[in-house]
Design a protein around this motif. Structure first.
Motif, short mmCIF file in Angstrom:
data_model
loop_
_atom_site.label_atom_id
_atom_site.label_comp_id
_atom_site.label_asym_id
_atom_site.label_seq_id
_atom_site.Cartn_x
_atom_site.Cartn_y
_atom_site.Cartn_z
N UNK A 122 0.80 -1.22 0.00
CA UNK A 122 0.00 0.00 0.00
C UNK A 122 0.84 1.27 0.00
N UNK A 123 2.12 1.15 -0.10
CA UNK A 123 2.98 2.33 -0.10
C UNK A 123 3.73 2.36 -1.42
N UNK A 124 3.73 3.49 -2.16
CA UNK A 124 3.02 4.74 -1.84
C UNK A 124 1.50 4.55 -1.89
N UNK A 125 0.80 5.43 -1.17
CA UNK A 125 -0.65 5.29 -0.99
C UNK A 125 -1.37 6.31 -1.88
N UNK A 126 -2.24 5.80 -2.76
CA UNK A 126 -3.06 6.65 -3.61
C UNK A 126 -4.46 6.71 -3.01
N UNK A 127 -4.84 7.89 -2.55
CA UNK A 127 -6.13 8.04 -1.88
C UNK A 127 -7.08 8.90 -2.72
N UNK A 128 -8.25 8.35 -3.02
CA UNK A 128 -9.28 9.12 -3.72
C UNK A 128 -10.00 9.99 -2.71
N UNK A 129 -10.26 11.23 -3.09
CA UNK A 129 -10.75 12.22 -2.15
C UNK A 129 -11.79 13.11 -2.83
N UNK A 130 -12.86 13.42 -2.10
CA UNK A 130 -13.85 14.39 -2.55
C UNK A 130 -13.71 15.62 -1.65
N UNK A 131 -13.36 16.72 -2.25
CA UNK A 131 -13.12 17.95 -1.50
C UNK A 131 -14.35 18.83 -1.58
N UNK A 132 -14.93 19.16 -0.43
CA UNK A 132 -16.10 20.04 -0.38
C UNK A 132 -15.63 21.49 -0.41
N UNK A 133 -16.10 22.25 -1.40
CA UNK A 133 -15.70 23.65 -1.56
C UNK A 133 -16.96 24.48 -1.75
N UNK A 134 -16.79 25.78 -1.68
CA UNK A 134 -17.90 26.70 -1.95
C UNK A 134 -17.42 27.71 -2.99
N UNK A 135 -18.16 27.85 -4.07
CA UNK A 135 -17.83 28.81 -5.12
C UNK A 135 -18.77 29.99 -4.99
N UNK A 136 -18.21 31.18 -4.90
CA UNK A 136 -18.99 32.41 -4.77
C UNK A 136 -18.84 33.22 -6.05
N UNK A 137 -19.95 33.71 -6.57
CA UNK A 137 -19.92 34.50 -7.80
C UNK A 137 -20.75 35.77 -7.62
N UNK A 138 -20.37 36.80 -8.39
CA UNK A 138 -21.13 38.05 -8.40
C UNK A 138 -20.87 38.75 -9.72
N UNK A 139 -21.83 39.46 -10.28
CA UNK A 139 -21.56 40.26 -11.48
C UNK A 139 -20.44 41.25 -11.22
N UNK A 140 -19.60 41.43 -12.20
CA UNK A 140 -18.46 42.32 -12.05
C UNK A 140 -18.90 43.71 -11.61
N UNK A 141 -18.21 44.20 -10.59
CA UNK A 141 -18.50 45.54 -10.09
C UNK A 141 -19.58 45.58 -9.03
N UNK A 142 -20.20 44.46 -8.73
CA UNK A 142 -21.23 44.43 -7.70
C UNK A 142 -20.72 43.67 -6.47
N UNK A 143 -21.49 43.71 -5.39
CA UNK A 143 -21.07 43.06 -4.15
C UNK A 143 -22.15 42.11 -3.61
N UNK A 144 -23.02 41.64 -4.49
CA UNK A 144 -24.08 40.70 -4.09
C UNK A 144 -23.66 39.28 -4.49
N UNK A 145 -23.00 38.61 -3.57
CA UNK A 145 -22.40 37.32 -3.87
C UNK A 145 -23.42 36.20 -3.75
N UNK A 146 -23.29 35.24 -4.65
CA UNK A 146 -24.10 34.02 -4.60
C UNK A 146 -23.19 32.87 -4.22
N UNK A 147 -23.60 32.06 -3.22
CA UNK A 147 -22.73 31.01 -2.68
C UNK A 147 -23.31 29.64 -3.03
N UNK A 148 -22.50 28.81 -3.68
CA UNK A 148 -22.96 27.50 -4.12
C UNK A 148 -22.02 26.40 -3.58
N UNK A 149 -22.55 25.45 -2.81
CA UNK A 149 -21.72 24.32 -2.37
C UNK A 149 -21.36 23.44 -3.56
#
Length: 861
Positions: A144-171
């Motif tokens: 098992x060495x070297x160890x290859x581990x499959x991983x699901x990384x939980x992130x949040x992507x935030x978007x907003x129209x350019x020049x504005x400050x109203x962010x939308x957050x998507x998991x």
């Protein structure tokens, strides 16, 4: 806890200088040990307390929570822009996340700003190696060495129209493969985890094992072989790419899908077999991918890959404008799916149409979670990414929501299901689930995802001759959705045909004639909304006339404080002789196997006598030692006469009330601390109702002529029924009563579950019964202010009560179970001599007698 020691925490605890991985920046050093970045950080509350459900695939909306509440919001995470990652290209983690952010920005288009926050990793470890392998020496010995581990990384992507400050957050999620040079530490490389294509050899192995190892269990037909495939039965020859009329019996695969989701192209979606294109589509190579709906084209490719030559697809194997032939083939769809060697199922979820995961239709790689349930750490100390189990994947799919696919699932022998991010399968013996690349076959077969056990996708054992089989089928089918409500019974026809052939009993508009009265006791699922369908030739008495889940509750629990405060159990006896206005045969009797009234009355008599003998001994003749439970039926009436006469004399001697029905004992759910007199009179009142059966006139008819007159249907009602196909006509006792909400409209049964029922009241406003439990809105719509309805007797139920004594000398008595008779009734509205069903309910026998109900012939349409 059976888990290895974290190398970072071990060094800190020992006072060593922290190990530095040069491939990672200072902020990402925790990733150098996989256990530390998820388990240790979770334990130290370094991870934000987010709800993992929002990151999960939609198949699991009710995943068990990782905490009781107080979740953080997505916007509270620490977000970084492109510029942040651009300055950290030397860090393999920042580089991987930055590349993903660049991709998300390009997919979002110009004119918007994007930033990203990393929450935490979830590990795909079906063999639970991180739990089971605790030291590096063992890992090295196992290779098992070297160890290859499959991983699901939980992130949040935030978007907003350019020049504005109203962010939308998507998991969102990212799928990585992490390479560790040591046993789960010393991170050296990060690469995207590509899962675009399934190895279809897995499907071939599933099918081979089923055919060669499962025998008759997976090959037995639901519909007897004496029932042939319909005339004009066509197939697609996947080698010659054309529609053919097979000249002999051939093995074929069937396709099951949601018609409206076959393609996103209007031109492809509109292509079907018609009279004018039949000749063309029967030409070799006419069925090209360029003209076929994607789901059909992909099914052809899959058949080629697994070695199957013929494919049945409704839109290309049924001539759509030949109405007679089409109707015949639709009615035979149950036979078609029952005969198929395999059914390919497109579950209909995901960003694209077709069978996603085949080489011709690879899965899309992106941020959207189409594959994973993410388990909180209360279930797994390292956080686990799990593919949704097959049961959940099917139950939450668009395909499983459709009425037409019900018979396809119930009658197919073997099925392979294509979801957006996973392929599943099942037969009568096993459930199957796609094995990810590089996962050991033996390790995968032992994981929870595989679960080699029965997935009885055919759902029911049709060979059982019981009402439970029928009610279970309807409860699963009735809530499914239809594009055209008039198709409700046609979509059910395949299962009906199987039931009729197996049970050798007719099914009448979805109701088994053998259990007809009991089947009429259906109710819309309590607590949920239901609306009536107005359908041609579907009468109000059929569950198909309502857009709702039909249920048959064995118990109606009525709220305390209501007049009928009891647990009402299911139908105990049926005695109404129904006739149906059959569109083909005319007026004919319904072939019901009645639950005998006499058997139920005998059971009630024994129960009442037992209470008197054991709990009111002074009211039992001292000269009789017979056990009322064991005495022969022929001797029971004589025993009752002795007990009755003895009780009558004792009541006169004691200056007591008589008859027993004059003693008004409250009908509460439990009868506590009754005196001996009250105990005896309660039992005698029940006994009185079994002796005096004037509530059903045929039982007291004095001569044959009177009986025959009672059974005769009125000529006027017969004429009305004959004008209305599928209407019922029957004789019964009935009364006009007011039906409306109790003092307060809503009440809860049981606590925390909003339900409503209505009181059935006599002309003085006194409750004499209660309706079924319903959703409050349904009660509001049907009986908001109370209305006069026709209430008709159909059968007998039981109200279950307990007698119990807690104090004094009588506390030594064991509790007794009292089953008081109730009459099962249907509440109807009547117009011009024709009735429609509104609800069902129960009334007490003595109250019904006081109403002096009328004997009538009713037409229920």
């Amino acid at each position: 806890m059976n888990i290895r020691q974290c190398t970072i925490c071990e060094a800190n605890d020992a006072g060593y200088a922290p190990r530095v991985n040069p491939r990672l920046c200072g902020d990402c050093q925790d990733w150098d040990d996989l256990l530390h970045v998820n388990f240790c950080r979770e334990r130290s509350e370094a991870h934000a307390p987010l709800n993992p459900v929002s990151f999960c695939y939609k198949h699991n909306p009710d995943w068990p929570p990782s905490r009781k509440g107080n979740y953080s919001e997505l916007k509270d995470l620490e977000f970084f822009s492109h510029e942040h990652f651009a300055t950290r290209r030397h860090c393999i983690m920042c580089s991987a996340v930055g590349d993903a952010l660049d991709k998300a920005s390009s997919e979002g288009g110009d004119g918007q700003e994007t930033k990203i926050a990393v929450w935490r990793p979830f590990i795909f470890d079906p063999g639970k190696n991180q739990w089971n392998v605790r030291d590096e020496q063992t890992a090295m010995e196992k290779g098992m060495v070297p160890w290859f581990q499959k991983c699901v990384l939980a992130v949040c992507v935030a978007t907003t129209p350019t020049g504005e400050d109203s962010w939308s957050y998507q998991p969102r999620i990212m799928e990585f493969i992490l390479r560790y040079e040591k046993w789960c530490y010393d991170l050296s490389h990060i690469a995207p985890w590509v899962r675009q294509v399934m190895d279809t050899n897995q499907i071939k192995r599933w099918l081979h094992r089923c055919v060669h190892e499962h025998g008759e269990e997976c090959s037995t037909l639901r519909i007897p072989s004496s029932i042939s495939l319909p005339r004009g039965f066509r197939l697609i020859d996947v080698h010659e790419r054309r529609v053919v009329l097979p000249q002999s019996q051939v093995e074929y695969v069937a396709l099951s899908y949601v018609w409206s989701m076959a393609s996103n192209s209007p031109e492809k979606q509109s292509l079907q077999l018609h009279s004018e294109n039949t000749e063309y589509l029967e030409m070799p190579h006419s069925l090209t991918d360029s003209i076929l709906p994607e789901v059909v084209a992909d099914a052809i490719h899959l058949c080629v890959e697994i070695g199957q030559r013929y494919l049945w697809v409704d839109r290309f194997c049924i001539i759509q404008d030949d109405l007679d032939l089409k109707a015949e083939q639709i009615d035979a769809m149950g036979v078609i799916y029952d005969r198929a060697f395999l059914t390919i199922v497109a579950l209909g979820d995901g960003p694209t149409t077709g069978l996603v995961g085949l080489s011709c239709r690879p899965r899309q790689q992106g941020f959207q979670n189409w594959s994973w349930d993410l388990l909180p750490t209360m279930s797994n100390p390292v956080g686990e990414a799990r593919i949704p189990l097959i049961d959940r994947a099917l139950s939450e799919s668009a395909w499983n929501d459709r009425a037409w696919t019900f018979q396809e699932r119930a009658l197919s022998k073997r099925k392979v299901y294509f979801d957006a991010g996973q392929v599943y399968g099942g037969c009568t013996r096993e459930r199957w689930q796609e094995k990810p690349e590089d996962v050991d076959e033996g390790e995968w077969s032992k994981s929870e995802a595989w679960e080699i056990q029965e997935l009885n996708d055919r759902l029911w054992d049709f060979s059982q001759d019981s009402f439970a089989v029928y009610s279970g089928i309807i409860s699963h089918f009735s809530p499914r959705k239809l594009s055209f409500p008039n198709d409700i019974l046609r979509a059910f026809a395949g299962v009906v045909n199987a039931l009729e052939l197996q049970l050798k009993r007719p099914i009448l508009l979805g109701h088994p004639e053998e259990f007809f009265t009991k089947s009429l006791s259906w109710v819309p699922q309590p607590g949920f909304m239901a609306t009536r369908r107005v359908l041609e030739n579907v009468p109000s008495w059929s569950w198909a006339s309502w857009d709702s889940k039909a249920t048959w509750d064995n118990d109606w629990t009525i709220a305390p404080g209501i007049y009928l405060a009891a647990t009402i159990s299911g139908l105990k006896a049926s005695f109404v002789n129904f006739h149906v206005s059959d569109p083909k045969e005319g007026l004919r009797p319904v072939k019901e196997r009645h639950q005998p009234l006499e058997d139920y009355l005998v059971e009630q008599k024994r129960a009442a006598l037992k209470v008197i003998k054991e709990a009111a001994a002074a009211w039992w003749p001292s000269s009789i030692s017979s056990d009322p439970v064991a005495i022969e039926v022929g001797e029971l009436d004589e025993l009752i006469k002795h007990v009755w006469d003895w009780a009558h004399r004792k009541a006169q001697d004691d200056d007591g009330a008589w008859p027993p029905s004059t003693l008004q004992i409250p009908r509460s759910e439990r009868l506590h601390e009754l005196s001996e007199v009250a105990t005896a009179f309660t039992a005698l009142r029940n006994l009185e109702q079994t002796i005096d059966t004037r509530w059903w006139p045929p039982t007291v008819a004095k001569d044959l002529e009177t009986y025959q007159q009672l059974e005769k249907l009125s000529a006027e009602a017969r004429a009305l029924a004959e004008e209305r196909p599928n209407s019922l006509i029957f004789n019964t006792t009935c009364a006009h009563l007011r039906v409306g909400p109790f003092g307060r409209m809503w009440f809860k049964i049981p606590p925390r579950r909003n339900l409503s029922g209505c009181a059935i009241q006599n002309k003085d406003g006194i409750p004499v019964g209660i309706t079924m439990a319903m959703a409050p809105q349904l009660t509001f719509d049907m009986f908001q202010k109370g209305r006069e309805c026709l209430v008709a007797l159909l059968g007998i139920c039981s109200a279950k009560r307990w007698m119990q004594w807690d104090k004094g000398e009588r506390s030594i008595l064991p509790p007794h179970h009292v089953k008081e008779m109730c009459l099962f009734v249907m509440i109807m509205e009547e117009k011009d001599g024709v009735c429609q069903r509104l609800a069902v309910g129960v009334v007490y026998v003595d109250e019904w007698m006081n109403l002096q109900p009328q004997w009538r012939t009713l037409v229920l349409a």
